[in-house]
Design a protein around this motif. Structure first.
Motif, PDB file in Angstrom:
ATOM      1  N   ALA A 434       0.794  -1.230   0.000  1.00 38.40           N
ATOM      2  CA  ALA A 434       0.000   0.000   0.000  1.00 38.40           C
ATOM      3  C   ALA A 434       0.829   1.285   0.000  1.00 38.40           C
ATOM      4  CB  ALA A 434      -0.972  -0.014   1.174  1.00 38.40           C
ATOM      5  N   PRO A 435       1.929   1.411   0.764  1.00 32.49           N
ATOM      6  CA  PRO A 435       2.661   2.692   0.790  1.00 32.49           C
ATOM      7  C   PRO A 435       3.170   3.138  -0.572  1.00 32.49           C
ATOM      8  CG  PRO A 435       3.315   1.332   2.652  1.00 32.49           C
ATOM      9  CD  PRO A 435       2.479   0.471   1.767  1.00 32.49           C
ATOM     10  N   ALA A 438       0.749   5.599  -2.280  1.00 33.38           N
ATOM     11  CA  ALA A 438       0.227   6.733  -1.508  1.00 33.38           C
ATOM     12  C   ALA A 438       0.288   8.035  -2.289  1.00 33.38           C
ATOM     13  CB  ALA A 438       1.003   6.855  -0.198  1.00 33.38           C
ATOM     14  N   SER A 439       1.299   8.211  -3.113  1.00 26.81           N
ATOM     15  CA  SER A 439       1.438   9.493  -3.827  1.00 26.81           C
ATOM     16  C   SER A 439       1.972   9.264  -5.235  1.00 26.81           C
ATOM     17  CB  SER A 439       2.383  10.430  -3.052  1.00 26.81           C
ATOM     18  OG  SER A 439       3.645   9.823  -2.868  1.00 26.81           O
ATOM     19  N   ALA A 445      -6.056  11.435  -4.611  1.00 28.83           N
ATOM     20  CA  ALA A 445      -5.823  10.713  -3.365  1.00 28.83           C
ATOM     21  C   ALA A 445      -6.835   9.591  -3.171  1.00 28.83           C
ATOM     22  CB  ALA A 445      -5.878  11.685  -2.179  1.00 28.83           C
ATOM     23  N   SER A 448      -5.844   6.682  -5.313  1.00 34.50           N
ATOM     24  CA  SER A 448      -4.669   5.999  -4.749  1.00 34.50           C
ATOM     25  C   SER A 448      -5.060   5.128  -3.562  1.00 34.50           C
ATOM     26  CB  SER A 448      -3.622   7.033  -4.322  1.00 34.50           C
ATOM     27  OG  SER A 448      -3.110   7.723  -5.434  1.00 34.50           O
ATOM     28  N   ALA A 449      -5.970   5.641  -2.709  1.00 38.62           N
ATOM     29  CA  ALA A 449      -6.402   4.865  -1.544  1.00 38.62           C
ATOM     30  C   ALA A 449      -7.126   3.601  -1.974  1.00 38.62           C
ATOM     31  CB  ALA A 449      -7.290   5.720  -0.650  1.00 38.62           C
ATOM     32  N   GLY A 452      -4.780   0.988  -3.261  1.00 35.62           N
ATOM     33  CA  GLY A 452      -3.953   0.359  -2.237  1.00 35.62           C
ATOM     34  C   GLY A 452      -4.565  -0.872  -1.611  1.00 35.62           C
TER      35      GLY A 452
END
Length: 552
Positions: A434-435, A438-439, A445, A448-449, A452
């Motif tokens: 997941a990290p 993040a961007s 956003a 991206s979430a 993840g």
């Protein structure tokens, strides 16, 4: 030496009860093959079931999970009941229930009926699985022959796990989804009369009543623990009431079960078996082997399909060398065990599997067939070597009268290790994956979430975004998944090395002097008498030693 050989021959003759023990092994392997295939055959049919029955998300989850959940929960109940009322009787009842439940599942017209049928299949599987191992333990009293029989048994289990998806895919191409269940019925119609004719009946020593309350406590406790673990493996938060409540209740019930068994003069499961280093170590090795590896199987399938872009059939073919190597290890297991002994065999199996896992960390975003072939062959051979040595040591360490309970403990350990492994390695995978999302430049956003959560969902989000942002998200998700895979493999390698150190507690040599060589667990009567002062004991009348009863 001549006396030992004669005694072994007499034991084999008594155990066979007029039936050829190798024919008995064939019947037991057919039983195992059926249960192993049914555990995986539904996976490829899920899309067809979803299209036809229209289950909601929760119903679909129960359709898939009910069978392994119910089966794992009832293994101890039916394993110990077989010791009491007869292992063949429980096995034949399992055959009957399995056939009836298969027909019900095949003809199900709604999701609720299919869930009930899958639960009944789990009950039948719980009757069949420990009975096959305990009858095998009884029919092969000579440890050398028993090791060979367990090798064949474990090779059949490996075949069943691999054949399930292939058989399901073949049937779905030519028939409707219910055919994946209907195929069980002809096998059951053959297995029932053949099993009744050829399998010998056997029970434990018959002392004391069967602990019904304890059996129900064990079943409910295992149901709660396995359900909680499965929900963790599915990605539910650990603090969720639907995850935490069954885990806590299950743990409490299992704790009460253990306390109850310690107090009873005739326990359902003799917990003193765990005082034997070989038995407790073997159970621990089974749990660790499955914990380290079962999650990798799911992650590897995702890698092959989503990262390399292989079709489901091509994915199955890539994983086929793992199954073939596992079959080879099972068939060679008896010879390896006699040559190297349990300690070196299980320890070497763990180390070989760890080496295979570390080798697979070289996997990247491009297809490398040679690397995958070598890694999967080492993985299959090492895993099966480990499980074979652990199962054989566990079964040989338990007295024949308690073989049903011991087999159930081994199968329960297998199921728990698999469930915990999916939860643990899934958590590790998500934490590493997941990290990286993040961007991602140009990606909102919220997108991206959502990406993840999983690689499949990331591809869906990327497809909806389109353009350079979608391509960047897809590339980042693939790279993050490969990174997460490498981290997960390294964690698995650490768990496998921990298992190798645990295996050092196993016996160095395979003792083949039969059960007399194993330190005896005192019977409940002997344990009770040992607590009475010698001067007030009443001499017991002379009687024959209580042996496990075997009849034709």
């Amino acid at each position: 030496m001549a006396g030992t050989t004669t005694a072994a021959a007499l034991r084999r003759r008594a155990a066979g009860a007029g039936a050829n023990r190798w024919v008995v092994l064939v019947v037991l392997c057919v039983s195992l093959l059926l249960v192993a295939v049914d555990a995986t055959v539904l996976h490829v049919a899920v899309p067809a079931v979803t299209e036809d029955l229209r289950p909601d998300a929760m119903q679909l989850l129960w359709i898939v999970d009910t069978y392994p959940l119910v089966c794992a929960s009832l293994l101890i109940l039916f394993g110990t009941l077989g010791d009491k009322v007869g292992r063949r009787r429980i096995l034949l009842l399992g055959y009957t229930l399995f056939g009836v439940a298969s027909g019900l599942a095949a003809l199900a017209q709604d999701a609720q009926t299919l869930i009930v049928a899958r639960a009944l299949l789990g009950v039948g599987g719980a009757m069949i699985m420990p009975a096959t191992l305990s009858i095998l333990r009884q029919v092969f009293p000579d440890r050398r022959e028993r090791a060979m029989a367990i090798g064949v048994w474990s090779a059949v289990a490996a075949v069943g796990a691999a054949v399930g998806p292939l058989l399901g895919g073949f049937l779905l191409e030519h028939f409707w989804w219910g055919s994946v269940f209907l195929v069980n019925i002809p096998l059951m119609l053959v297995s029932l009369p053949v099993g009744r004719l050829l399998l010998p009946e056997s029970t434990g020593n018959g002392e004391g009543p069967w602990d019904v309350v304890g059996a129900l406590m064990a079943a409910a406790g295992l149901f709660g623990v396995v359900l909680g673990v499965k929900r963790l493996g599915a990605g539910d938060p650990a603090a969720s009431v639907f995850t935490l409540l069954p885990l806590v209740l299950g743990a409490v019930l299992l704790t009460l079960f253990v306390r109850r068994q310690r107090r009873r003069p005739y326990p359902l499961v003799d917990l003193r078996l765990f005082a034997r280093p070989a038995f407790s170590t073997s159970v621990g090795c089974i749990v660790l082997a499955m914990l380290a590896l079962v999650g990798l199987e799911l992650i590897a399938a995702q890698y092959l399909q989503l990262v390399l872009g292989l079709s489901p059939l091509a994915t199955g073919l890539r994983l086929l060398p793992l199954t073939v190597a596992a079959m080879a290890a099972g068939l060679a297991g008896a010879r390896l065990l006699r040559r190297f002994g349990p300690r070196r065999m299980v320890c070497a199996g763990f180390c070989l599997t760890a080496a295979a896992v570390v080798t697979l960390t070289a996997m990247g975003g491009s297809d490398e067939p040679g690397l995958l072939l070598g890694g999967f062959v080492l993985l299959g051979f090492g895993l099966e070597t480990t499980l074979f040595g652990a199962y054989e040591s566990m079964l040989s360490e338990a007295p024949a009268a308690q073989s049903g309970g011991a087999s159930a403990i081994g199968e329960t350990s297998y199921q728990l290790g698999a469930g915990i492994g999916i939860a643990l390695l899934g958590t590790v995978m998500n934490a590493a994956y997941a990290p990286g999302l993040a961007s991602v430049p140009g990606v909102p956003a919220a997108a991206s979430a959502a990406a993840g959560h999983s690689l499949g969902e990331a591809y869906d989000v990327a497809g909806r975004l389109g353009g350079p942002a979608g391509a960047a998200l897809r590339r980042a998700a693939r790279d993050s998944f490969v990174h997460g895979l490498h981290v997960t493999l390294l964690v698995s390698a650490g768990l496998l090395l921990l298992g190798a150190m645990m295996a050092l507690r196993l016996p160095r040599v395979m003792h083949c002097g039969e059960d007399a060589t194993v330190p005896a667990v005192p019977t409940p009567r002997e344990a009770a008498e040992s607590r009475v002062p010698a001067e007030v004991r009443t001499p017991a009348p002379t009687e024959e030693p209580a042996e496990t009863r075997v009849s034709a």
